[in-house]
Design a protein around this motif. Structure first.
Motif, short mmCIF file in Angstrom:
data_model
loop_
_atom_site.label_atom_id
_atom_site.label_comp_id
_atom_site.label_asym_id
_atom_site.label_seq_id
_atom_site.Cartn_x
_atom_site.Cartn_y
_atom_site.Cartn_z
N ASN A 85 45.72 37.00 26.35
CA ASN A 85 45.73 37.07 27.81
C ASN A 85 44.38 37.55 28.30
OD1 ASN A 85 48.50 36.37 28.16
ND2 ASN A 85 49.06 38.46 27.55
N VAL A 86 44.01 37.11 29.48
CA VAL A 86 42.86 37.66 30.19
C VAL A 86 43.43 38.63 31.22
CG1 VAL A 86 40.93 37.18 31.71
CG2 VAL A 86 41.47 35.60 29.83
N VAL A 87 43.07 39.88 31.13
CA VAL A 87 43.58 40.91 32.03
C VAL A 87 42.48 41.27 33.02
CG1 VAL A 87 44.47 43.27 32.18
CG2 VAL A 87 45.10 41.81 30.24
N ILE A 88 42.80 41.19 34.31
CA ILE A 88 41.85 41.52 35.36
C ILE A 88 42.41 42.67 36.18
CG2 ILE A 88 40.69 40.70 37.45
CD1 ILE A 88 40.85 37.87 36.24
N ASN A 89 41.63 43.71 36.34
CA ASN A 89 42.00 44.86 37.18
C ASN A 89 41.11 44.84 38.41
OD1 ASN A 89 43.92 46.03 35.31
ND2 ASN A 89 42.15 46.46 34.04
N LEU A 90 41.67 44.51 39.57
CA LEU A 90 40.92 44.41 40.82
C LEU A 90 41.18 45.64 41.67
CD1 LEU A 90 39.25 42.86 42.96
CD2 LEU A 90 41.41 41.79 43.68
#
Length: 155
Positions: free
Chosen positions: A30-35
């Motif tokens: 998975n690609v995890v993005i924390n915005l």
């Protein structure tokens, strides 16, 4: 020389006829993005920074009509879909240098971010019939201690 070429050719042919065994393996991730959402206030004249164009009144003592301000423009830029509210500090004031009362308001008090600059204005009204305080032909409120106001964005 012919024998050497023949040996090389036979060797290459033997290699070419050998079965080739290739194997692969695959995995997924998975690609995890924390915005972190953000809002910014900037003036219509400045690219960045919490800068709002000054609100300016031009008033003549005892004038018969209310004065409206000029300036006060600013932009709000927020993360897409992020709701926000705007608030002014102390919107009803009597300036302590020239003794003129005025009120400030916002063109809108809330919005939803769309990722681009959204234009707003701080507007002002000064009631008619005020005398003011001035010991010369013209005065400014540069010495006022209550002229700085704060615009707050909450998101």
């Amino acid at each position: 020389m012919k024998k050497l070429i023949l040996v090389i050719a036979l060797g290459l042919a033997a290699i070419a006829t050998l079965p080739v065994y290739a194997a692969t393996a695959a995995g997924t991730f998975n690609v995890v993005i924390n915005l972190t959402s953000k809002c910014e206030i900037n003036s219509t004249n400045a690219a960045t920074g919490a800068v709002i164009n000054d609100v300016v009144f031009n008033y003549t003592s005892f004038q018969t009509t209310a004065a409206t301000s000029t300036g006060g423009g600013f932009n709000v830029r927020c993360t897409n879909s992020l709701p926000y509210t705007l608030a002014l500090s102390n919107s009803g004031v009597t300036d302590d240098a020239v003794n003129l009362a005025y009120t400030l308001a916002l063109s809108a008090a809330s919005g939803t971010g769309n990722g681009t600059d959204q234009a707003f204005t701080v507007t002002g009204t000064m009631a008619a019939g005020q005398a003011g305080t001035c010991a010369a032909a013209t005065c400014t409120n540069t010495a006022a201690t209550n002229k700085v106001k704060t615009l707050t964005i909450t998101y």
